[in-house]
Design a protein around this motif. Sequence first.
Motif, PDB file in Angstrom:
ATOM      1  N   THR A 172       0.873  -1.173   0.000  1.00  0.00           N
ATOM      2  CA  THR A 172       0.000   0.000   0.000  1.00  0.00           C
ATOM      3  C   THR A 172       0.903   1.214   0.000  1.00  0.00           C
ATOM      4  O   THR A 172       1.824   1.293   0.813  1.00  0.00           O
ATOM      5  CB  THR A 172      -0.914   0.021   1.229  1.00  0.00           C
ATOM      6  N   LEU A 215      -2.820  12.523  -0.340  1.00  0.00           N
ATOM      7  CA  LEU A 215      -3.790  11.447  -0.510  1.00  0.00           C
ATOM      8  C   LEU A 215      -3.794  10.545   0.723  1.00  0.00           C
ATOM      9  O   LEU A 215      -2.739  10.155   1.221  1.00  0.00           O
ATOM     10  CB  LEU A 215      -3.448  10.609  -1.735  1.00  0.00           C
ATOM     11  N   GLN A 216      -4.986  10.190   1.152  1.00  0.00           N
ATOM     12  CA  GLN A 216      -5.127   9.313   2.313  1.00  0.00           C
ATOM     13  C   GLN A 216      -5.730   7.993   1.862  1.00  0.00           C
ATOM     14  O   GLN A 216      -6.777   7.979   1.212  1.00  0.00           O
ATOM     15  CB  GLN A 216      -6.022  10.001   3.345  1.00  0.00           C
ATOM     16  N   PHE A 217      -5.075   6.885   2.195  1.00  0.00           N
ATOM     17  CA  PHE A 217      -5.515   5.565   1.782  1.00  0.00           C
ATOM     18  C   PHE A 217      -6.829   5.203   2.472  1.00  0.00           C
ATOM     19  O   PHE A 217      -6.989   5.376   3.686  1.00  0.00           O
ATOM     20  CB  PHE A 217      -4.436   4.546   2.143  1.00  0.00           C
ATOM     21  N   TYR A 236      -8.363   6.291  -2.686  1.00  0.00           N
ATOM     22  CA  TYR A 236      -7.738   7.293  -1.834  1.00  0.00           C
ATOM     23  C   TYR A 236      -8.675   8.499  -1.723  1.00  0.00           C
ATOM     24  O   TYR A 236      -9.456   8.770  -2.635  1.00  0.00           O
ATOM     25  CB  TYR A 236      -6.408   7.774  -2.424  1.00  0.00           C
ATOM     26  N   TYR A 255       1.612   4.996   0.824  1.00  0.00           N
ATOM     27  CA  TYR A 255       1.157   6.041   1.727  1.00  0.00           C
ATOM     28  C   TYR A 255       1.791   7.355   1.293  1.00  0.00           C
ATOM     29  O   TYR A 255       2.998   7.421   1.087  1.00  0.00           O
ATOM     30  CB  TYR A 255       1.530   5.708   3.169  1.00  0.00           C
ATOM     31  N   GLN A 289      -8.727  12.765  -0.744  1.00  0.00           N
ATOM     32  CA  GLN A 289      -7.883  13.960  -0.596  1.00  0.00           C
ATOM     33  C   GLN A 289      -8.729  15.108  -0.073  1.00  0.00           C
ATOM     34  O   GLN A 289      -9.689  15.537  -0.725  1.00  0.00           O
ATOM     35  CB  GLN A 289      -7.231  14.331  -1.920  1.00  0.00           C
ATOM     36  N   TYR A 332     -12.152  12.166  -4.207  1.00  0.00           N
ATOM     37  CA  TYR A 332     -11.874  10.741  -4.130  1.00  0.00           C
ATOM     38  C   TYR A 332     -11.231  10.252  -5.419  1.00  0.00           C
ATOM     39  O   TYR A 332     -11.705  10.549  -6.523  1.00  0.00           O
ATOM     40  CB  TYR A 332     -13.171   9.961  -3.857  1.00  0.00           C
ATOM     41  N   LYS A 374      -8.330  -1.195  -0.308  1.00  0.00           N
ATOM     42  CA  LYS A 374      -7.770  -1.814  -1.509  1.00  0.00           C
ATOM     43  C   LYS A 374      -8.366  -3.187  -1.723  1.00  0.00           C
ATOM     44  O   LYS A 374      -8.823  -3.845  -0.776  1.00  0.00           O
ATOM     45  CB  LYS A 374      -6.247  -1.922  -1.405  1.00  0.00           C
TER      46      LYS A 374
END
Lengths: 116, 117
Positions: A104, B44-46, B36, A106, B38, B89, B49
Amino acid sequence: GAGVSQSPSNKVTEKGKDVELRCDPISGHTALYWYRQSLGQGLEFLIYFQGNSAPDKSGLPSDRFSAERTGESVSTLTIQRTQQEDSAVYLCASSLVAGGTQETQYFGPGTRLLVL
Amino acid sequence: AQSVAQPEDQVNVAEGNPLTVKCTYSVSGNPYLFWYVQYPNRGLQFLLKYITGDNLVKGSYGFEAEFNKSQTSFHLKKPSALVSDSALYFCAVRASRLTGGGNKLTFGTGTQLKVEL
């Protein structure tokens, strides 16, 4: 723990000058990525580092762009002879494992570059 | 080449209502798919997945996404939207290692979510 950090947060420069952008990845992350976010192009990949392997430079838009990484730590993205179209937010990301199913990326907060 | 399409530039939804942000992708072999978020002037914030396994993936802040191989889609969903979910997004895809696609993420153009009271 600490996330990805980038400096400076904002940079204003004059056309033709060189700039250096810095990224500190999350400690222990072996992979590091640079992306660019601009209004016209969206989010685009620039370059990728993985350990001591040769970097994947396939996304660099011109030879004015280069990047270095020291071991598995800090990376510097350098833009020489900046042009107005270089104005964008430059994002750095790191991941613990590169290319695996657990990877992943980050992201850091980005450096906003404005070329006058 | 891999690509991602986010057909909606903006999605508006009332607080408390369910939300969906659409994403379709194209990639050789099995896809690794990501969402992600924003927030303004932030990175960007996960969120979540999909790599393999269950087609319904659960992530942060109550978000989930459903992988549909036949429709090559990975839509983001939330049962009850909050005003604080308002943000940009991004959907992203990466090829699996076996297809030699490299490790870069390819992003969609982003969808602005606006949640109103």
